[in-house]
Design a protein around this motif. Structure first.
Motif, PDB file in Angstrom:
ATOM      1  N   HIS A   3       0.670  -1.088   0.096  1.00  0.00           N
ATOM      2  CA  HIS A   3       0.125   0.082  -0.025  1.00  0.00           C
ATOM      3  C   HIS A   3       0.951   1.257  -0.001  1.00  0.00           C
ATOM      4  N   LEU A   4       0.780   2.322  -0.792  1.00  0.00           N
ATOM      5  CA  LEU A   4       1.431   3.418  -1.178  1.00  0.00           C
ATOM      6  C   LEU A   4       0.708   4.474  -0.181  1.00  0.00           C
ATOM      7  N   ASN A   5       1.237   5.473   0.403  1.00  0.00           N
ATOM      8  CA  ASN A   5       0.770   6.303   1.180  1.00  0.00           C
ATOM      9  C   ASN A   5       0.482   7.599   0.390  1.00  0.00           C
ATOM     10  N   PRO A   6      -0.765   8.497   0.657  1.00  0.00           N
ATOM     11  CA  PRO A   6      -0.739   9.545   0.061  1.00  0.00           C
ATOM     12  C   PRO A   6       0.612  10.598   0.049  1.00  0.00           C
ATOM     13  N   LEU A   7       0.906  11.265  -0.863  1.00  0.00           N
ATOM     14  CA  LEU A   7       2.185  12.027  -0.893  1.00  0.00           C
ATOM     15  C   LEU A   7       3.445  11.411  -0.747  1.00  0.00           C
ATOM     16  N   GLU A   8       3.427  10.072  -0.582  1.00  0.00           N
ATOM     17  CA  GLU A   8       4.570   9.429  -0.589  1.00  0.00           C
ATOM     18  C   GLU A   8       5.607   9.780  -1.807  1.00  0.00           C
ATOM     19  N   PRO A   9       6.857   9.981  -1.510  1.00  0.00           N
ATOM     20  CA  PRO A   9       7.824  10.291  -2.834  1.00  0.00           C
ATOM     21  C   PRO A   9       8.097   9.318  -3.592  1.00  0.00           C
ATOM     22  N   GLY A  10       8.121   9.264  -4.842  1.00  0.00           N
ATOM     23  CA  GLY A  10       8.575   8.192  -5.771  1.00  0.00           C
ATOM     24  C   GLY A  10       9.607   8.963  -6.615  1.00  0.00           C
ATOM     25  N   VAL A  11       9.778   8.285  -7.792  1.00  0.00           N
ATOM     26  CA  VAL A  11      10.850   8.807  -8.830  1.00  0.00           C
ATOM     27  C   VAL A  11      10.453   8.543 -10.133  1.00  0.00           C
ATOM     28  N   MET A  12      10.692   9.499 -11.121  1.00  0.00           N
ATOM     29  CA  MET A  12      10.370   9.368 -12.286  1.00  0.00           C
ATOM     30  C   MET A  12      11.781   8.936 -12.911  1.00  0.00           C
ATOM     31  N   TYR A  13      11.772   7.787 -13.775  1.00  0.00           N
ATOM     32  CA  TYR A  13      13.147   7.322 -14.315  1.00  0.00           C
ATOM     33  C   TYR A  13      12.875   6.735 -15.756  1.00  0.00           C
ATOM     34  N   TRP A  14      14.104   6.682 -16.242  1.00  0.00           N
ATOM     35  CA  TRP A  14      13.951   6.453 -17.830  1.00  0.00           C
ATOM     36  C   TRP A  14      14.823   4.966 -18.124  1.00  0.00           C
ATOM     37  N   ALA A  15      14.018   3.977 -18.651  1.00  0.00           N
ATOM     38  CA  ALA A  15      14.561   2.772 -19.053  1.00  0.00           C
ATOM     39  C   ALA A  15      15.585   2.945 -20.053  1.00  0.00           C
ATOM     40  N   GLY A  16      16.440   2.359 -19.767  1.00  0.00           N
ATOM     41  CA  GLY A  16      17.885   2.506 -20.642  1.00  0.00           C
ATOM     42  C   GLY A  16      19.067   3.543 -20.107  1.00  0.00           C
ATOM     43  N   ARG A  17      18.357   4.496 -19.280  1.00  0.00           N
ATOM     44  CA  ARG A  17      19.434   5.531 -18.643  1.00  0.00           C
ATOM     45  C   ARG A  17      19.494   5.163 -17.283  1.00  0.00           C
ATOM     46  N   ASP A  18      18.452   4.619 -16.367  1.00  0.00           N
ATOM     47  CA  ASP A  18      18.564   4.372 -15.122  1.00  0.00           C
ATOM     48  C   ASP A  18      17.912   2.845 -15.177  1.00  0.00           C
ATOM     49  N   THR A  19      18.525   2.535 -14.053  1.00  0.00           N
ATOM     50  CA  THR A  19      17.976   1.213 -13.639  1.00  0.00           C
ATOM     51  C   THR A  19      17.091   1.027 -12.334  1.00  0.00           C
ATOM     52  N   PRO A  20      16.243  -0.015 -12.392  1.00  0.00           N
ATOM     53  CA  PRO A  20      15.204   0.042 -11.242  1.00  0.00           C
ATOM     54  C   PRO A  20      16.122   0.005  -9.888  1.00  0.00           C
ATOM     55  N   GLU A  21      17.219  -0.753  -9.974  1.00  0.00           N
ATOM     56  CA  GLU A  21      18.183  -1.148  -8.925  1.00  0.00           C
ATOM     57  C   GLU A  21      18.617   0.377  -8.359  1.00  0.00           C
ATOM     58  N   GLU A  22      19.124   1.421  -9.325  1.00  0.00           N
ATOM     59  CA  GLU A  22      19.633   2.621  -8.990  1.00  0.00           C
ATOM     60  C   GLU A  22      18.563   3.460  -8.522  1.00  0.00           C
ATOM     61  N   VAL A  23      17.095   3.028  -8.778  1.00  0.00           N
ATOM     62  CA  VAL A  23      16.009   3.726  -8.224  1.00  0.00           C
ATOM     63  C   VAL A  23      15.714   3.417  -6.767  1.00  0.00           C
ATOM     64  N   GLN A  24      15.624   2.117  -6.674  1.00  0.00           N
ATOM     65  CA  GLN A  24      15.483   1.432  -5.322  1.00  0.00           C
ATOM     66  C   GLN A  24      16.508   1.928  -4.328  1.00  0.00           C
ATOM     67  N   ALA A  25      17.794   2.154  -4.699  1.00  0.00           N
ATOM     68  CA  ALA A  25      18.948   2.570  -3.913  1.00  0.00           C
ATOM     69  C   ALA A  25      18.840   3.971  -3.353  1.00  0.00           C
ATOM     70  N   LEU A  26      17.914   4.695  -4.105  1.00  0.00           N
ATOM     71  CA  LEU A  26      17.700   6.144  -3.569  1.00  0.00           C
ATOM     72  C   LEU A  26      16.427   6.108  -2.341  1.00  0.00           C
ATOM     73  N   GLY A  27      16.107   4.761  -2.108  1.00  0.00           N
ATOM     74  CA  GLY A  27      15.093   4.603  -0.849  1.00  0.00           C
ATOM     75  C   GLY A  27      13.661   4.748  -1.106  1.00  0.00           C
ATOM     76  N   VAL A  28      13.274   4.773  -2.512  1.00  0.00           N
ATOM     77  CA  VAL A  28      11.917   4.854  -2.579  1.00  0.00           C
ATOM     78  C   VAL A  28      11.249   3.379  -2.947  1.00  0.00           C
ATOM     79  N   ARG A  29       9.791   3.359  -2.999  1.00  0.00           N
ATOM     80  CA  ARG A  29       9.187   2.173  -3.153  1.00  0.00           C
ATOM     81  C   ARG A  29       8.402   2.188  -4.554  1.00  0.00           C
ATOM     82  N   CYS A  30       8.251   3.549  -4.993  1.00  0.00           N
ATOM     83  CA  CYS A  30       7.154   3.648  -6.154  1.00  0.00           C
ATOM     84  C   CYS A  30       7.834   4.615  -7.011  1.00  0.00           C
ATOM     85  N   ALA A  31       7.455   4.360  -8.413  1.00  0.00           N
ATOM     86  CA  ALA A  31       8.071   5.063  -9.384  1.00  0.00           C
ATOM     87  C   ALA A  31       7.260   5.327 -10.631  1.00  0.00           C
ATOM     88  N   GLN A  32       7.551   6.211 -11.611  1.00  0.00           N
ATOM     89  CA  GLN A  32       7.028   6.192 -12.854  1.00  0.00           C
ATOM     90  C   GLN A  32       8.223   5.792 -13.848  1.00  0.00           C
TER      91      GLN A  32
END
Ligand code: MG
Length: 273
Positions: A3-32
């Motif tokens: 379950h995601l919380n209202p106003l929970e921060p996530g990250v917008m990332y681009w396939a091929g430039r950023d990896t999902p592992e790099e995004v997770q390492a930033l400490g977020v659970r959700c992304a676009q």
């Protein structure tokens, strides 16, 4: 499913430039997840994250200045319209396979060819609806009023908005907080992004994107507007036009800023006030 919380921060990332592992390492659970033209549509782009939206971008889009963006972005250019529509359908089907609830993109300038754009957006909405998904229009190139009028003409219940306050500043299309309050009932998702207005002496120029909190959006007031309008979604930090190292740095700082703003005490509001 988490379950995601209202106003929970996530990250917008681009396939091929950023990896999902790099995004997770930033400490977020959700992304676009952004999918550029030609990027292979493999599930590996999304591993380990809750993806709320898949964005598409297209070959030949150019954000050098406002006239160039008007000519090249989204479905505005006639010569690439059919090709980009076909790719859009592939990306929507890919998002559906990943069980992502929403698809989004910049559709580009509407006013040159409004009826064709309306029909095309209906077809995209219907493709999304067949998968139980929404279609979110990225804000920026038009005012809140023009966007609402266009959405009324499209007349599809699964059409909404990915609200990007910085884009209103970059394109000079209105005050982002007023625009948000006007569009709030149709807002499905939000970009946490900041920018500085264009130089008034250069009418064709776009504004300049800045690290979150260093531009003219006024993040504390923007968050207050989100709370006033009872926004229940997440805040996806978007940072473009930087090196990869700068991106990681700025996203990390933006996360800290959002955390501190969301935790800071705000005056109590009585219901109905
Ligand atoms: Mg954006």
């Amino acid at each position: 499913m988490l379950h995601l919380n209202p106003l929970e921060p996530g990250v917008m990332y681009w396939a091929g430039r950023d990896t999902p592992e790099e995004v997770q390492a930033l400490g977020v659970r959700c992304a676009q997840l952004g999918i550029a033209d030609g990027v292979p549509l493999t599930p590996a782009h999304a591993t380990g994250l809750i993806i709320s939206t898949v964005f598409a971008a297209y070959e030949g889009e150019d954000y050098a200045d406002i006239p160039t963006a008007s000519k090249t972005v989204g479905f505005a250019p006639l010569e690439t319209r059919a090709k980009r529509e076909a790719r859009t359908f592939e990306v929507i089907d890919y998002a559906a396979e990943l069980k992502v609830p929403s698809f989004a993109c910049h559709i580009g300038q509407i006013e040159e060819d409004p009826e064709a754009m309306r029909d095309l957006v209906r077809r995209i909405c219907d493709r999304c609806a067949a998968h139980g998904m929404t279609f979110a229009l990225e804000t920026g190139q038009e005012s809140a009023e023009d966007l609402l009028q266009f959405m009324e003409a499209v007349n599809r219940p699964n059409l909404g908005i990915n609200f990007d306050p910085a884009n209103m500043i970059l394109y000079g299309t209105g005050d982002p907080i007023e625009a948000y309050r006007r569009l709030a009932p149709r807002v499905l998702s939000i970009h946490a992004k900041d920018a500085i207005r264009p130089d008034p002496k250069k009418p064709a120029a776009l504004g300049t994107e800045s690290p979150l909190g260093q531009g003219e959006v006024n993040m504390p007031s923007f968050l207050e507007a989100l709370e006033d309008c009872n926004y229940q979604g997440q805040l996806f930090i978007e940072r473009e036009g930087t090196t990869k190292a700068q991106w990681s740095h700025d996203v990390t700082q933006a996360l800290k800023l959002l955390q501190s703003l969301c935790e800071s005490p705000r005056p109590l509001r009585l219901s109905g006030e």
